[in-house]
Write a protein that holds these residues in place. Structure first.
Motif, PDB file in Angstrom:
ATOM      1  N   ARG A  54       8.578  -2.859  -5.472  1.00  0.00           N
ATOM      2  CA  ARG A  54       7.515  -3.132  -4.517  1.00  0.00           C
ATOM      3  C   ARG A  54       7.815  -2.423  -3.206  1.00  0.00           C
ATOM      4  NH1 ARG A  54       4.215  -8.492  -3.113  1.00  0.00           N
ATOM      5  NH2 ARG A  54       3.158  -7.597  -1.362  1.00  0.00           N
ATOM      6  N   HIS A  55       6.814  -1.744  -2.682  1.00  0.00           N
ATOM      7  CA  HIS A  55       6.893  -1.100  -1.373  1.00  0.00           C
ATOM      8  C   HIS A  55       5.756  -1.667  -0.542  1.00  0.00           C
ATOM      9  CE1 HIS A  55       9.581   2.108  -2.889  1.00  0.00           C
ATOM     10  NE2 HIS A  55       8.925   1.890  -4.010  1.00  0.00           N
ATOM     11  N   VAL A  56       6.051  -2.069   0.675  1.00  0.00           N
ATOM     12  CA  VAL A  56       5.031  -2.638   1.551  1.00  0.00           C
ATOM     13  C   VAL A  56       5.088  -1.937   2.903  1.00  0.00           C
ATOM     14  CG1 VAL A  56       4.200  -4.711   2.716  1.00  0.00           C
ATOM     15  CG2 VAL A  56       5.170  -4.887   0.422  1.00  0.00           C
ATOM     16  N   LEU A  57       3.941  -1.468   3.360  1.00  0.00           N
ATOM     17  CA  LEU A  57       3.808  -0.908   4.702  1.00  0.00           C
ATOM     18  C   LEU A  57       2.903  -1.858   5.471  1.00  0.00           C
ATOM     19  CD1 LEU A  57       3.228   2.843   3.800  1.00  0.00           C
ATOM     20  CD2 LEU A  57       5.345   1.790   4.592  1.00  0.00           C
ATOM     21  N   ALA A  58       3.453  -2.471   6.512  1.00  0.00           N
ATOM     22  CA  ALA A  58       2.685  -3.437   7.297  1.00  0.00           C
ATOM     23  C   ALA A  58       2.324  -2.833   8.646  1.00  0.00           C
ATOM     24  CB  ALA A  58       3.503  -4.709   7.500  1.00  0.00           C
ATOM     25  N   PHE A  59       1.063  -2.903   8.994  1.00  0.00           N
ATOM     26  CA  PHE A  59       0.542  -2.385  10.259  1.00  0.00           C
ATOM     27  C   PHE A  59      -0.058  -3.554  11.041  1.00  0.00           C
ATOM     28  CE2 PHE A  59       0.189   0.780   6.913  1.00  0.00           C
ATOM     29  CZ  PHE A  59       0.866   1.866   7.453  1.00  0.00           C
ATOM     30  N   ASP A  60      -0.479  -3.304  12.268  1.00  0.00           N
ATOM     31  CA  ASP A  60      -1.066  -4.367  13.082  1.00  0.00           C
ATOM     32  C   ASP A  60      -2.286  -4.995  12.412  1.00  0.00           C
ATOM     33  OD1 ASP A  60       0.826  -4.054  15.069  1.00  0.00           O
ATOM     34  OD2 ASP A  60      -0.428  -2.702  16.250  1.00  0.00           O
ATOM     35  N   ASP A  68       4.779  -2.266  -8.687  1.00  0.00           N
ATOM     36  CA  ASP A  68       4.821  -1.839 -10.092  1.00  0.00           C
ATOM     37  C   ASP A  68       3.682  -0.879 -10.433  1.00  0.00           C
ATOM     38  OD1 ASP A  68       7.093  -3.397 -10.455  1.00  0.00           O
ATOM     39  OD2 ASP A  68       5.942  -5.139 -11.099  1.00  0.00           O
ATOM     40  N   GLY A  69       3.398   0.070  -9.531  1.00  0.00           N
ATOM     41  CA  GLY A  69       2.402   1.095  -9.783  1.00  0.00           C
ATOM     42  C   GLY A  69       0.984   0.770  -9.352  1.00  0.00           C
ATOM     43  N   VAL A  70       0.740  -0.437  -8.866  1.00  0.00           N
ATOM     44  CA  VAL A  70      -0.593  -0.845  -8.420  1.00  0.00           C
ATOM     45  C   VAL A  70      -0.601  -0.876  -6.893  1.00  0.00           C
ATOM     46  CG1 VAL A  70      -2.308  -2.691  -8.442  1.00  0.00           C
ATOM     47  CG2 VAL A  70      -0.980  -2.200 -10.499  1.00  0.00           C
ATOM     48  N   ARG A  76      -7.004  -6.862   7.957  1.00  0.00           N
ATOM     49  CA  ARG A  76      -7.188  -8.152   8.614  1.00  0.00           C
ATOM     50  C   ARG A  76      -8.663  -8.537   8.594  1.00  0.00           C
ATOM     51  NH1 ARG A  76      -3.566 -10.592  11.754  1.00  0.00           N
ATOM     52  NH2 ARG A  76      -2.463  -8.657  12.233  1.00  0.00           N
ATOM     53  N   GLY A  77      -8.954  -9.744   8.115  1.00  0.00           N
ATOM     54  CA  GLY A  77     -10.320 -10.254   8.102  1.00  0.00           C
ATOM     55  C   GLY A  77     -11.189  -9.715   6.975  1.00  0.00           C
ATOM     56  N   LYS A  78     -10.612  -8.968   6.036  1.00  0.00           N
ATOM     57  CA  LYS A  78     -11.386  -8.420   4.919  1.00  0.00           C
ATOM     58  C   LYS A  78     -10.744  -8.809   3.603  1.00  0.00           C
ATOM     59  CE  LYS A  78     -13.160  -4.419   7.423  1.00  0.00           C
ATOM     60  NZ  LYS A  78     -13.334  -2.986   7.404  1.00  0.00           N
ATOM     61  N   ASP A  79     -11.498  -8.660   2.521  1.00  0.00           N
ATOM     62  CA  ASP A  79     -10.969  -8.936   1.196  1.00  0.00           C
ATOM     63  C   ASP A  79      -9.971  -7.857   0.788  1.00  0.00           C
ATOM     64  OD1 ASP A  79     -12.568 -11.189   0.911  1.00  0.00           O
ATOM     65  OD2 ASP A  79     -14.178 -10.095  -0.112  1.00  0.00           O
ATOM     66  N   LYS A  80      -9.008  -8.241  -0.023  1.00  0.00           N
ATOM     67  CA  LYS A  80      -8.015  -7.308  -0.539  1.00  0.00           C
ATOM     68  C   LYS A  80      -8.709  -6.310  -1.467  1.00  0.00           C
ATOM     69  CE  LYS A  80      -4.217  -9.186  -1.830  1.00  0.00           C
ATOM     70  NZ  LYS A  80      -3.208  -9.909  -2.607  1.00  0.00           N
ATOM     71  N   GLU A  81      -8.310  -5.056  -1.361  1.00  0.00           N
ATOM     72  CA  GLU A  81      -8.859  -4.000  -2.224  1.00  0.00           C
ATOM     73  C   GLU A  81      -7.739  -3.411  -3.065  1.00  0.00           C
ATOM     74  OE1 GLU A  81     -11.272  -0.983  -0.207  1.00  0.00           O
ATOM     75  OE2 GLU A  81     -11.017  -2.186   1.602  1.00  0.00           O
ATOM     76  N   GLN A  82      -8.074  -3.076  -4.303  1.00  0.00           N
ATOM     77  CA  GLN A  82      -7.113  -2.392  -5.156  1.00  0.00           C
ATOM     78  C   GLN A  82      -7.536  -0.926  -5.233  1.00  0.00           C
ATOM     79  OE1 GLN A  82      -6.781  -3.828  -9.198  1.00  0.00           O
ATOM     80  NE2 GLN A  82      -4.631  -3.261  -9.232  1.00  0.00           N
ATOM     81  N   LEU A  83      -6.593  -0.033  -4.944  1.00  0.00           N
ATOM     82  CA  LEU A  83      -6.882   1.395  -4.987  1.00  0.00           C
ATOM     83  C   LEU A  83      -7.046   1.803  -6.445  1.00  0.00           C
ATOM     84  CD1 LEU A  83      -7.124   3.884  -3.159  1.00  0.00           C
ATOM     85  CD2 LEU A  83      -4.685   4.263  -3.514  1.00  0.00           C
TER      86      LEU A  83
END
Length: 136
Positions: A54-60, A68-70, A76-83
């Motif tokens: 797992r790699h996570v890049l956190a921004f403001d 695992d490849g996903v 912030r304030g929006k639904d999660k999107e899968q690329l």
């Protein structure tokens, strides 16, 4: 991936390593501070019961997580999107050959490898001195 994806330059590092009786590092915990004040945390748990990456890049205002490849993007304030679509992929070898022929820009230039080596050396120096801070 951390240095290449952010383009940031480390200024200090703290690292702890555990070989668990092996010739190579099995577990590690590393904290890196960059020139702009950003802090990164790198954990490797080689003794875990199962493989997981797992790699996570956190921004403001957003978070990008590659698990695992996903790839998921949470603003912030929006639904999660899968690329769901990636640009046309290439391998490091393919990119190198194309760059030699003038067909592509080198995606990972010499400086990327050099910076990884310098960070890795600083991690070992820190770990060998009990996790003390090593400054660049």
């Amino acid at each position: 991936i951390l240095l290449w994806s952010t383009g940031l330059k480390p200024v200090e590092v703290n690292c702890r390593l555990d070989h668990r009786g092996c010739a190579v590092e099995i577990d590690s915990s590393t904290s890196v501070r960059f020139e702009n004040g950003t802090i990164a945390s790198i954990s490797v748990m080689g003794h875990a019961a199962t493989w997981h990456e797992r790699h996570v890049l956190a921004f403001d205002d957003a978070l990008v997580a590659w698990t695992d490849g996903v790839v998921e993007i949470q603003q912030r304030g929006k639904d999660k999107e899968q690329l769901s679509e990636w640009p046309n992929p290439t391998t490091p070898d393919e990119n190198f050959y194309k760059a030699i022929r003038g067909e592509a820009e080198v995606l990972a230039p010499f400086e990327c490898g050099r910076d990884v080596v310098l960070l890795t050396q600083a991690c070992y120096e820190s770990a060998n001195s009990g996790g003390t801070t090593v400054r660049f």
